[in-house]
Write an enzyme that holds these catalytic residues in place. Structure first.
Site, short mmCIF file in Angstrom:
data_model
loop_
_atom_site.label_atom_id
_atom_site.label_comp_id
_atom_site.label_asym_id
_atom_site.label_seq_id
_atom_site.Cartn_x
_atom_site.Cartn_y
_atom_site.Cartn_z
N ILE A 52 -16.24 38.53 34.98
CA ILE A 52 -16.09 39.91 35.42
C ILE A 52 -16.76 40.13 36.78
O ILE A 52 -16.24 40.84 37.64
CB ILE A 52 -16.65 40.86 34.35
CG1 ILE A 52 -15.67 40.90 33.17
CG2 ILE A 52 -16.89 42.27 34.89
CD1 ILE A 52 -16.22 41.47 31.91
N SER A 175 -22.70 46.64 27.36
CA SER A 175 -21.76 46.17 26.33
C SER A 175 -21.68 47.19 25.21
O SER A 175 -22.69 47.80 24.84
CB SER A 175 -22.23 44.83 25.76
OG SER A 175 -21.48 44.50 24.60
N TYR A 201 -28.98 40.24 22.30
CA TYR A 201 -28.13 40.65 23.42
C TYR A 201 -27.79 42.15 23.30
O TYR A 201 -27.87 42.89 24.29
CB TYR A 201 -26.86 39.82 23.41
CG TYR A 201 -25.91 40.08 24.56
CD1 TYR A 201 -26.15 39.53 25.82
CD2 TYR A 201 -24.76 40.84 24.38
CE1 TYR A 201 -25.27 39.74 26.87
CE2 TYR A 201 -23.87 41.06 25.42
CZ TYR A 201 -24.13 40.51 26.66
OH TYR A 201 -23.25 40.73 27.70
N THR A 234 -13.76 35.49 29.11
CA THR A 234 -14.54 35.01 30.24
C THR A 234 -15.26 33.72 29.84
O THR A 234 -15.44 33.44 28.65
CB THR A 234 -15.60 36.04 30.65
OG1 THR A 234 -16.55 36.18 29.58
CG2 THR A 234 -14.97 37.40 30.95
#
Length: 318
Positions: A52, A175, A201, A234
């Protein structure tokens, strides 16, 4: 409650975060929003060598912007720069080698950059998901060091430079995974309990959203935003989340679809008319909490997060 959050989030993801979710949202996009020239404007994109970050950097370069790529690996960065220049026909693309998990290196870069360059837009895109608890040479948990503290230091250090520019912006690529996490300010580096990299995360991404909201309240001259790119195909997803990739690979967004809202927030006039501090998905501000998920924290905890980050950042200041 975590089971509830995870279940509701996954159902939401299947509807909204996939390629079909993007295609549904795209019907309301105004194509003219991205038909702009940003010649004369300077952009920093962290993690710009792939995925990205690279796609967003390329979209900016195509429109005439000066792009500063912040990457950890020089060879991969130079290869990506060549691709971006070839695609955009814009030679004004520059590589800076910085390890975002090293707070001293981040301070050093930001101080040097501020002395030599102007800056209009900072895009905090670099991130990592290390699957085992691992400490940096500074004794910091690596995910936290990269995703949270590195983002905090780079942004904080560059705010004075941004304030000198017209229409300054900061975009942080967070996210939707943060929706399953409530801020845990008591254990920012996961020193207790089991270590689940996906939840680590998500917690880091919750921290980024709160940082964005706090910065927006403190610095009215700058337009801050965070965003969710959706589930995109990705290199980072393939390497860090192989199980999700295998299950969802036919439903994942392209890198261009994932980067669309990053570019929109960075260059469009429409984005700058939105209130500062919001969280975006597919060019639209969305809630930072799932219904009935009890994921809100107190203002005191949010302020404590900023205080702890400020104290940690000062320890490594050049």
């Amino acid at each position: 409650m975590s089971l509830y959050r995870n279940t509701v989030w996954f159902i939401k993801g299947l509807q909204e975060y996939t390629k079909s979710g993007y295609e549904a949202a795209e019907r309301r996009f105004n194509a003219a929003d991205l038909e702009v020239s940003v010649t004369g404007r300077s952009f920093i994109v962290t993690g710009a060598n792939s995925g990205i970050g690279k796609t967003a950097a390329c979209e900016i370069a195509k429109r005439g912007g000066m792009v500063h790529m912040i990457c950890r690996n020089k060879d991969r960065a130079e290869e990506a720069r060549k691709d971006i220049v070839d695609q955009s026909k814009n030679e004004n693309v520059h590589v800076h080698v910085v390890d975002m998990s090293s707070p001293r290196k981040v301070w050093e870069f930001a101080n040097g950059f501020s002395q030599n360059h102007s800056l209009h837009v900072l895009i905090n895109n670099a991130g990592c998901m290390v699957n085992q608890r691992e400490l940096t040479e500074d004794g910091l948990e690596k995910n936290f060091a990269t995703n949270t503290l590195g983002t905090y230091i780079l942004t904080t250090a560059l705010i004075p430079t941004l304030k000198k520019s017209q229409d300054p912006r900061v975009i942080t690529v967070s996210s939707g995974g943060m929706l399953v996490q409530k801020l845990n300010v008591e254990d920012l580096q996961f020193e207790t309990g089991s270590f689940d990299s996906t939840m680590v995360y998500a917690q880091n991404k919750r921290q980024q959203v709160i940082m964005t909201e706090q910065w927006a309240a403190q610095h009215k001259e700058i337009h801050f935003s965070s965003m969710h790119p959706g589930w995109a195909d990705t290199p980072a997803v393939r390497s860090s989340m192989p199980d999700l990739y295998e299950k969802m690979k036919n439903k994942l967004r392209t890198e261009a679809q994932g980067a669309d809202t990053v570019a929109w927030l960075a260059i469009s006039d429409a984005a700058s008319r939105q209130p500062s501090g919001l969280f975006f998905q597919d060019r639209k501000a969305v809630s930072t909490h799932l219904p009935l998920a009890f994921s809100r924290c107190s203002p005191d905890d949010e302020q404590k997060l900023m205080n702890v980050l400020g104290q940690l950042a000062d320890k490594f200041k050049c």
